[in-house]
Design a protein around this motif. Structure first.
Motif, short mmCIF file in Angstrom:
data_model
loop_
_atom_site.label_atom_id
_atom_site.label_comp_id
_atom_site.label_asym_id
_atom_site.label_seq_id
_atom_site.Cartn_x
_atom_site.Cartn_y
_atom_site.Cartn_z
N LEU B 287 0.82 -1.22 0.00
CA LEU B 287 0.00 0.00 0.00
C LEU B 287 0.85 1.27 0.00
O LEU B 287 0.62 2.19 -0.77
CB LEU B 287 -0.87 0.03 1.26
CG LEU B 287 -2.17 -0.75 1.27
CD1 LEU B 287 -2.75 -0.75 2.68
CD2 LEU B 287 -3.15 -0.11 0.31
N TYR B 288 1.84 1.30 0.89
CA TYR B 288 2.57 2.55 1.12
C TYR B 288 3.78 2.77 0.21
O TYR B 288 4.26 3.90 0.08
CB TYR B 288 3.04 2.63 2.58
CG TYR B 288 1.92 2.76 3.57
CD1 TYR B 288 0.98 3.79 3.44
CD2 TYR B 288 1.79 1.89 4.65
CE1 TYR B 288 -0.06 3.91 4.35
CE2 TYR B 288 0.75 2.03 5.57
CZ TYR B 288 -0.17 3.03 5.41
OH TYR B 288 -1.19 3.17 6.31
N LEU B 289 4.31 1.67 -0.37
CA LEU B 289 5.60 1.77 -1.06
C LEU B 289 5.70 2.92 -2.07
O LEU B 289 6.59 3.78 -1.94
CB LEU B 289 5.95 0.41 -1.70
CG LEU B 289 7.30 0.34 -2.40
CD1 LEU B 289 8.45 0.66 -1.44
CD2 LEU B 289 7.52 -1.04 -3.01
N PRO B 290 4.80 3.04 -3.08
CA PRO B 290 5.00 4.11 -4.07
C PRO B 290 4.83 5.51 -3.48
O PRO B 290 5.54 6.44 -3.88
CB PRO B 290 3.93 3.83 -5.13
CG PRO B 290 2.97 2.91 -4.51
CD PRO B 290 3.67 2.17 -3.42
N TYR B 291 3.94 5.64 -2.52
CA TYR B 291 3.68 6.98 -1.93
C TYR B 291 4.89 7.46 -1.12
O TYR B 291 5.24 8.64 -1.15
CB TYR B 291 2.42 6.94 -1.06
CG TYR B 291 1.22 6.48 -1.83
CD1 TYR B 291 0.63 7.32 -2.79
CD2 TYR B 291 0.70 5.21 -1.67
CE1 TYR B 291 -0.45 6.88 -3.54
CE2 TYR B 291 -0.38 4.76 -2.40
CZ TYR B 291 -0.96 5.60 -3.34
OH TYR B 291 -2.01 5.16 -4.10
N VAL B 389 1.49 11.79 3.49
CA VAL B 389 1.70 10.52 2.78
C VAL B 389 0.47 9.63 2.98
O VAL B 389 -0.02 9.00 2.02
CB VAL B 389 2.98 9.80 3.30
CG1 VAL B 389 3.09 8.41 2.70
CG2 VAL B 389 4.23 10.61 2.95
N LEU B 390 -0.04 9.59 4.20
CA LEU B 390 -1.22 8.76 4.48
C LEU B 390 -2.42 9.24 3.67
O LEU B 390 -3.20 8.44 3.15
CB LEU B 390 -1.55 8.80 5.98
CG LEU B 390 -0.63 7.98 6.88
CD1 LEU B 390 -0.86 8.35 8.34
CD2 LEU B 390 -0.87 6.49 6.67
N GLN B 391 -2.55 10.56 3.55
CA GLN B 391 -3.68 11.11 2.80
C GLN B 391 -3.59 10.71 1.33
O GLN B 391 -4.58 10.36 0.70
CB GLN B 391 -3.71 12.63 2.95
CG GLN B 391 -5.03 13.28 2.54
CD GLN B 391 -6.22 12.76 3.35
OE1 GLN B 391 -6.17 12.76 4.58
NE2 GLN B 391 -7.26 12.28 2.67
N ARG B 392 -2.36 10.74 0.81
CA ARG B 392 -2.17 10.34 -0.59
C ARG B 392 -2.47 8.84 -0.77
O ARG B 392 -2.96 8.41 -1.81
CB ARG B 392 -0.74 10.63 -1.05
CG ARG B 392 -0.48 12.11 -1.31
CD ARG B 392 0.94 12.36 -1.76
NE ARG B 392 1.29 11.60 -2.97
CZ ARG B 392 0.95 11.96 -4.20
NH1 ARG B 392 0.28 13.07 -4.38
NH2 ARG B 392 1.28 11.22 -5.22
N ALA B 393 -2.13 8.06 0.26
CA ALA B 393 -2.36 6.61 0.16
C ALA B 393 -3.82 6.25 0.43
O ALA B 393 -4.22 5.10 0.24
CB ALA B 393 -1.47 5.88 1.16
N TRP B 394 -4.59 7.23 0.89
CA TRP B 394 -5.99 6.94 1.26
C TRP B 394 -6.81 6.51 0.04
O TRP B 394 -7.46 5.48 0.04
CB TRP B 394 -6.62 8.15 1.96
CG TRP B 394 -8.10 8.01 2.15
CD1 TRP B 394 -9.07 8.74 1.52
CD2 TRP B 394 -8.78 7.07 2.98
NE1 TRP B 394 -10.30 8.32 1.92
CE2 TRP B 394 -10.17 7.29 2.81
CE3 TRP B 394 -8.35 6.07 3.85
CZ2 TRP B 394 -11.13 6.54 3.49
CZ3 TRP B 394 -9.31 5.31 4.52
CH2 TRP B 394 -10.67 5.55 4.34
N ALA B 395 -6.79 7.32 -1.01
CA ALA B 395 -7.59 6.97 -2.19
C ALA B 395 -7.00 7.59 -3.44
O ALA B 395 -6.29 8.58 -3.37
CB ALA B 395 -9.01 7.47 -2.01
#
Lengths: 67, 395
Positions: B287-291, B389-395
């Motif tokens: 989930l987080y890798l690209p972000y 970063v979390l916000q970008r990974a959200w959706a």
């Protein structure tokens, strides 16, 4: 660096030490000592903070020497 | 970014190949171990993965004295104490851990108790507590991702205090890791995908974070190449034992790489998400890798650009201008995630998991800031950065 105890406290402490080094060291040296020199730390704040820290260190040194 | 001083340590004998399991009796004999105990979980036993190990031992006249197959997904101090009691009662003299991260960590912790004595594993928590070699210990991984077979750490939950106890010592490393593709042939597609992305993340973070070194770089790049070349092949043909062996070796190589150079923000966020939302670790990594790579981009442009060679091959690498290679590496990873989503619906965003609410992002960011691996991230992460970063990974 060796950590004995809770790693999360060590992470916070490292952040505090990085901030401290950014305050008390000249920018050219601090940039080599910390991962990222704070972009929002400008000269007036740096000088005031460094002066306060050095003053406290000197005060403690004198108090300890007298005791 | 190369460190002028580094240390690299991996004394684990790796036995890999399609008949690797048959070498276990030889390895046990070499250490004068005659009464091995197997530590595993019910899933592994139900999948019939113990049979080839037991058969190999029986054919060499070696009896498995005891099998403990009730290791839970999140192993605890009570489980470790119970297994140690069985080990002593049955007068075992060695341990074979067969399973994923939990079974392997449990095996490591049991080995501490049966070698050092006592019933309280909490006494041995922390780094550098163990001062001498433990009993003969072998690991047979049944997933291709954690790399636990070559890492010197174990994490066990203390149920009473509700905390996770870390144990770190080079003595926790097994005497040998046995990598046999038969052990991962029946792994379900979504677990194959998530665990392979875990290995990919170990390798990429080890190559791009601040404690990287030339030796860990060599292992990391080899692991990335193997995952890139074999993962989709295995997803399309799960019984491809050559591909399974490639992924299993990649996992071990990535494990060697990251245990000698550490990981960064992907793991900090992943650990926090796992603790709060109980999502599998491998999925969090994917989930987080690209972000996170996008966030670190300007600091890691050079090493990330180099990885394009291993992610996409020499033709794409040569055809991509040097200034665009880092972005192309991130695109390659996004493409891989899309392919995995198409094949097994492995979520690409937090929203797609359906198990996290947007309101939990602040809590995840807070917890991630205190995670040890954040110290090795190439950029100094602030709470605001982590939240972004979390916000970008959200959706």
């Amino acid at each position: 660096m060796l950590v004995d105890g809770d790693v999360s406290y060590a992470v916070r402490m490292t952040r505090v030490l990085n901030r401290l080094e950014s305050f008390i060291l000249p920018k050219i040296i601090a940039k080599r000592a910390v991962k990222e020199y704070p972009a929002n730390l400008h000269l007036p704040e740096k000088l005031i903070s460094a002066a306060q820290i050095y003053l406290k260190v000197a005060t403690h040194f004198v108090q300890t020497a007298r005791a | 970014m190369t460190n002028t001083y580094y240390e690299f340590f991996c004394p684990v004998k790796v036995i890999a190949g399609k008949a690797a399991l048959e070498h276990i009796p030889y390895e046990l004999n070499g250490l004068a171990a005659k009464r091995p105990m197997i530590v595993t979980d019910k899933g592994v036993r139900a999948a019939g993965l113990l049979e080839p190990v037991i058969t190999a031992c029986e054919e060499s006249g070696l009896d498995i004295v005891s099998i403990y197959d009730d290791v839970p997904p999140d192993s605890s101090t009570t489980v470790v104490r119970d297994i140690a009691a069985i080990y002593r009662k049955e007068k075992c003299d060695s341990i074979i851990a067969i399973g994923g991260g939990s079974a392997i960590d449990t095996g490591k912790a049991v080995n501490i108790l049966v070698s050092e004595g006592g019933d309280d594993i909490a006494k041995y928590t922390g780094a550098g507590v163990l001062k001498r070699a433990l009993k003969p210990f072998f690991v047979v991984p049944t997933t291709a991702g954690t790399g636990s077979e070559v890492t010197s750490i174990a994490v066990i939950t203390d149920e009473k205090k509700g905390v996770k106890l870390p144990f770190t010592s080079s003595y926790l490393l097994p005497n040998a890791a046995i990598i046999d593709p038969r052990m991962t042939l029946t792994l379900p597609p979504h677990i194959t995908a998530a665990t392979a992305m875990d290995a990919m993340t170990h390798a990429i973070e080890s190559f791009t974070c601040i404690a990287k070194n030339p030796l860990s770089d060599a292992y990391a790049t080899a692991a990335i190449k193997k995952v890139s070349q074999s993962l989709l092949q295995v997803m399309d043909n799960p019984k491809d034992s050559d591909g399974r062996l490639e992924l299993a070796q990649a996992s071990t190589m990535a494990g060697i790489a990251f245990s000698n150079s550490m990981v960064g923000l992907v793991h900090s966020l992943g650990h926090a998400t796992g603790a709060i939302c109980h999502l599998p670790h491998g999925l969090c990594m994917s989930l987080y890798l690209p972000y996170v790579l996008e966030y670190n981009l300007e600091t890691i442009r050079e090493p990330l650009g180099e990885l394009l060679l291993y992610l996409e091959g020499p033709e794409v690498y040569a055809a991509t201008p040097g200034s665009r290679r880092a972005e192309a590496s991130i695109s390659a990873l996004r493409k891989l995630r899309d392919a995995l989503y198409k094949r097994c619906q492995l979520p690409r965003t937090l929203k797609e998991t359906g198990k996290i609410t947007e309101g939990q992002l602040d809590q995840i960011a807070d917890m991630a800031m205190d995670d040890g691996s954040i110290m090795f991230n190439p950029k100094e992460v602030t709470l605001k950065d982590a939240r972004a970063v979390l916000q970008r990974a959200w959706a």
